[in-house]
Every structure is written in structure tokens, then in C-alpha cells.
Scaffold this active site. Sequence first.
Site, PDB file in Angstrom:
ATOM      1  N   GLY A  10     -63.688  13.253 -17.014  1.00 52.28           N
ATOM      2  CA  GLY A  10     -64.983  13.394 -16.413  1.00 52.28           C
ATOM      3  C   GLY A  10     -66.043  13.948 -17.462  1.00 52.28           C
ATOM      4  O   GLY A  10     -67.272  13.924 -17.101  1.00 52.28           O
ATOM      5  N   ASP A  15     -52.234  16.172 -15.386  1.00 51.27           N
ATOM      6  CA  ASP A  15     -53.283  15.864 -16.166  1.00 51.27           C
ATOM      7  C   ASP A  15     -53.618  16.322 -17.358  1.00 51.27           C
ATOM      8  O   ASP A  15     -54.415  15.860 -18.366  1.00 51.27           O
ATOM      9  CB  ASP A  15     -54.595  15.536 -15.477  1.00 51.27           C
ATOM     10  CG  ASP A  15     -55.223  16.943 -14.791  1.00 51.27           C
ATOM     11  OD1 ASP A  15     -54.326  17.270 -14.128  1.00 51.27           O
ATOM     12  OD2 ASP A  15     -56.100  17.207 -15.074  1.00 51.27           O
ATOM     13  N   ASN A  16     -53.152  17.652 -17.517  1.00 48.06           N
ATOM     14  CA  ASN A  16     -53.260  18.262 -18.780  1.00 48.06           C
ATOM     15  C   ASN A  16     -52.037  18.585 -19.436  1.00 48.06           C
ATOM     16  O   ASN A  16     -51.705  19.272 -20.422  1.00 48.06           O
ATOM     17  CB  ASN A  16     -53.569  19.761 -18.515  1.00 48.06           C
ATOM     18  CG  ASN A  16     -55.063  20.027 -17.719  1.00 48.06           C
ATOM     19  OD1 ASN A  16     -56.020  18.909 -17.967  1.00 48.06           O
ATOM     20  ND2 ASN A  16     -55.400  20.781 -17.194  1.00 48.06           N
ATOM     21  N   ASP A  72     -56.305  20.537 -23.454  1.00 42.09           N
ATOM     22  CA  ASP A  72     -57.097  21.099 -22.562  1.00 42.09           C
ATOM     23  C   ASP A  72     -57.229  22.605 -22.434  1.00 42.09           C
ATOM     24  O   ASP A  72     -56.770  23.289 -21.270  1.00 42.09           O
ATOM     25  CB  ASP A  72     -56.938  20.488 -21.089  1.00 42.09           C
ATOM     26  CG  ASP A  72     -57.479  18.854 -20.938  1.00 42.09           C
ATOM     27  OD1 ASP A  72     -58.372  18.580 -21.901  1.00 42.09           O
ATOM     28  OD2 ASP A  72     -57.837  18.676 -19.946  1.00 42.09           O
ATOM     29  N   ARG A 114     -52.501  11.344 -21.453  1.00 39.71           N
ATOM     30  CA  ARG A 114     -51.629  12.422 -20.643  1.00 39.71           C
ATOM     31  C   ARG A 114     -50.432  11.753 -19.403  1.00 39.71           C
ATOM     32  O   ARG A 114     -50.579  10.643 -19.311  1.00 39.71           O
ATOM     33  CB  ARG A 114     -52.345  13.147 -19.609  1.00 39.71           C
ATOM     34  CG  ARG A 114     -53.782  13.643 -20.618  1.00 39.71           C
ATOM     35  CD  ARG A 114     -55.153  13.571 -20.082  1.00 39.71           C
ATOM     36  NE  ARG A 114     -56.353  13.719 -20.804  1.00 39.71           N
ATOM     37  CZ  ARG A 114     -56.816  14.967 -20.952  1.00 39.71           C
ATOM     38  NH1 ARG A 114     -56.527  15.843 -20.313  1.00 39.71           N
ATOM     39  NH2 ARG A 114     -57.751  15.245 -21.985  1.00 39.71           N
TER      40      ARG A 114
END
Length: 525
Positions: free
Chosen positions: A102, A269-270, A279, A199
Site C-alpha cells: 500500500g 503479511d509481515n 516491516d 511474504r
Amino acid sequence: MKLNIKDKFNQELPADPNKENSRRQVFESCFSNATPRVPSSPSLVHASTEVAELLGLTAEDLKSEAFLNIFSGKKVLDGTTPYAMCYGGHQFGNWAGQLGDGRAINLTEVEHNGKSWTLQLKGAGETPYSRTADGLAVLRSSIREHLCSEAMFHLGVPTTRSLSLSLSGDEVLRDVMYNGNPAYEKGAIVCRVAPSFIRFGNFQIFMSRGDVKTLKQLTDFTIKHYFPNVEQGTKKGYIEFFQQVADRSMEMVVHWQRVGFVHGVMNTDNMSILGLTIDYGPYGWLEGYEPDWTPNTTDAQMKRYRFAHQPQVVLWNLLQLANALYQLVEDAKPFEKVLESFQKNYHLEYLKMMSQKLGLEKFNGSTDIALVNDLEKILQLTETDMTIFFRNLANFSKATNIESDKDFLKVIEDAFYQPEEVKDDIFENWKKWFSDYAFRLNKDSTSDKDRKTKMNLVNPKYVLRNYMAQVAIDASDQGDHSIVNELFELLKKPYAEQPEHKKWFTKRPEWARHKVGCSMLSCSS
Ligand code: AMP
Ligand code: MG
């Protein structure tokens, strides 16, 4: 400035046919094209010469206008097509659907000295995956990411790297504590560097949509380029791939527990498929040894991502990855086997690591387990600084007679936040533990001097304490970047004595105990 461009991800994997930069759900594609937003008056705050060297860039390049233009997003490198990746993820235990880059834009991949690196801007504006947010990042979180990525690397922890930190010259609106007090902050852009930013969530998104075709393409691509000793395109290979991801993730989290790092947002997602720390958001470092501590105020209630729970979360996240890869194998058993062995092996790896922190020659079974377990309990009886405790423990002499030597605690007293509490029961607990410790050390033939040398290689003297980053942020916000620079240099040698920097080898000052940014961090960044 010369970069050897060798794009793979956006050349070999399916692209989103829609070329507009509008927010949307993206199907059957691994990425969408996205061009960085042009900053109004970019300026360089700091760049890493070591990371530049990895890419084949010189110290001169770092000072050039071309460098600033490319790594602030002002210009796109000739012959490249920047893109944002499509991924999903479980956030705080719940499936969140499509997330994606994003506010990260991959510029390109480069090859240098036989290694391949992806260059990614964070905070360079919106992409099709920006959802309701602006795609931007602020100076405070960008300083935290830039400093911590490199600090972790020099601590020996697998991590993404950071090439540069620039100001955009634009203002960004943020409500730091999510309490209805939005304010403008300075916008900033970090250029992150890693072999790949894929990821767990990149695999999950296709599984969630039943898109086995793209899932297979992405998995085959990942194995081909990043897991060269894994068989390509077979069920056996997919399981071996999963095993290696589990091994790398375990190695990463054992290192986190060793240095006292708390990631803060271990959503799937991290989680890097390469087992890299990725991240850097509301992360923090343990000061007092508190297994239940989390820096992330968003997680203050559940404490899902607390220090001591991180290994379990890695395992939970691996289970989610297994659910995705299952679609390529259609047999759950081999995945279950990998997950079960993670559980067992983690405990052993953790104990081995802790026995190194204690300076034991070799982990020796049940008596050493007791030594570690007892220590973990006693460290919590009164607030005891983890970093200072382990670093100073190396000064303990195994010849110390705990019964007759009243001062046996002197070596570690700097670690106590309330030294006056160390009496009666707490003192007796320490006495018992140090007596066991001395007894155990005397079973090894290592001299005090050699033990200290070894311990100092695993127990850092300098870590990026939460307040240190905040001190650098406050100065930088006023235009003084000297502390960013000072901390960057300090943290390149976390295990060295560096007596000239000893002011940073100290407990968290009292003013930082409850200060936003020092003990409390939100995801607002
Ligand atoms: P995080 O938990 O911070 O890693 O972010 C979760 C998701 O939110 C990812 O898809 C990010 O790309 C996205 N995200 C976070 N901050 C922003 C922002 N300021 N603008 C757009 N997307 C964002
Ligand atoms: Mg993220």
C-alpha cells in the site's frame, strides 16, 4: 551512478493488466505497476555506504543528485517499471483479505558481485493496494526503520537492509495515538533492500481465492531464484521448500529472543519468505526483562505479539503458509510433520542460544534447563535490564565464593532499575542462582577471560533502545540529523566496547518510561 538492472519478479510473473493507479481488488496477478509520487523538495537525511557497496554504488554516488532523485521517487530509472506486490494476510489472527504494497513501491532488481537485490521505496505514495490510506510515511517511523534494519544486520539477525532515508519536503497527516489528535508531520521515504520482499501473504492471497495456477507460478518462481537446492515443480520440492522456510523463520526468531527484539506486528503479511525481519513498525527492545511486554499499543489488550510469544506466532504463521502450499501438494501429513518438528526443535535451539548467552561451553540437558528457567524467573522479580545484565554477566568470575563474598552481585548491579528492591527474598534468589551458575561454570574448562570473549559475541552492548531512536527523531525533526548519524555508526559495532560511546550503554532514563515513542508505539507511521 550505474546499476546493473536485472528484473525478475515483474518479468517472469503475471502482471495486473490494469495500468491505472486506482484502488481495487487485483486478481490472478502478482503485482500492479505503480509509479512513485514526485516529492516537492526531496533531501537526503542519511545513506548507508555498506548497503550502497552491495549494490555497486560508491560513496560519491550517494552524494549525487541522481541518487537523491531515484531514491526519493522523483525520477524513475531508465529501463525499469516500478510495481507494487499483491498479497493478503492474517492480521492479529484474522484473515484480512487483500492487503498488498500500500505504500511500498519496488523500483527494480539489481545484480552485483553475483548477488541479486530488490530496491523498494517505502512511503513513496499510493498504489492500487493503498486501500483507505495515503501511501506515505513520516520521518519518525522512517528513522526507526532505517536505523533498526542496519542495527539488526550488524547484530547478526537476518533482516531486510536500508539504503537511504530522505525527506520528501511534503507534510503528512497522522493521528499518532489514534485518539482524535491528528497533526502534520514531515514526510519521508526509505529505500529498503533485500534479495526479495515476498511474504507469506503473497502465497495466501491466491489460496484464499482458489487460484492454484498463480500460486504455483509464484511458488515455482520463489524456489527457482531463492531456494536453489530445492527440487523444482514437484510435491516433494514444495514440502522441502516449506521445511526450509520453517528453518529460516526459526533461526530468525531465535535471534530476536537473543537480542531482546519485539517485532510488534507479526501478521502473516509481515513474514518474509526468506526468514528476514521485515516491516519495522511499532517494534521495541526489551529493557526490563519482561516476557509479556509488547511495544504496540494496538496489541495492548491481547498482547498477541508479546516478547515470549513470538516463537509460537512464527509457528502459527507457518501453519497459515502451509494451508496455502497445501493446495499444491494435497496431503497435509508432510506439512504437519514440519510443524511438529518446529515445536520440538525450537525449544532445543532456544536453550542452546541461552546457554551461549550464559557462556556455557555446551548445552548440557536438564541441569542447564533449570539454570535458564530459574534465571528467567529471577530476572522478573525486580525490573532488570536484559542487555546490561547479560553483557555484564561476562565479568563474573567462576572462582567467586557466593557464601563468603557479600559483593557477588556487584557485576550485574547496573542492570537493576530499583537496586533498593534487591534484598531479602530477591537477594536470596540471586544468591542461589549465582551459586548454581558458579558450580556449572566450574564444570567447564574455559577460563573467565575466554568465556567473556565468547559471551561478548552473543550479548550485545549496544541495541537501539526505544528512547535512543526517539532522541534521534526529536533532533532530526528540528533539522539536526547528527544523532541519526551517531547511532547509525554506534550500532554498526554492537558487540564492541566502544568506550567513547558508553553514554548509550545505560538503562532507559526515567523520562522515557511512559513517553509515546519510547514505551508506547502505535501502527500509525
Ligand atoms: P503493516 O501492518 O503496517 O505492515 O501494514 C498493513 C497493510 O497496510 C499493508 O498492506 C500496508 O501496505 C498497508 N499500509 C500501511 N500504512 C499505509 C499507508 N500509510 N498507506 C497505504 N497503505 C498502508
Ligand atoms: Mg506490512
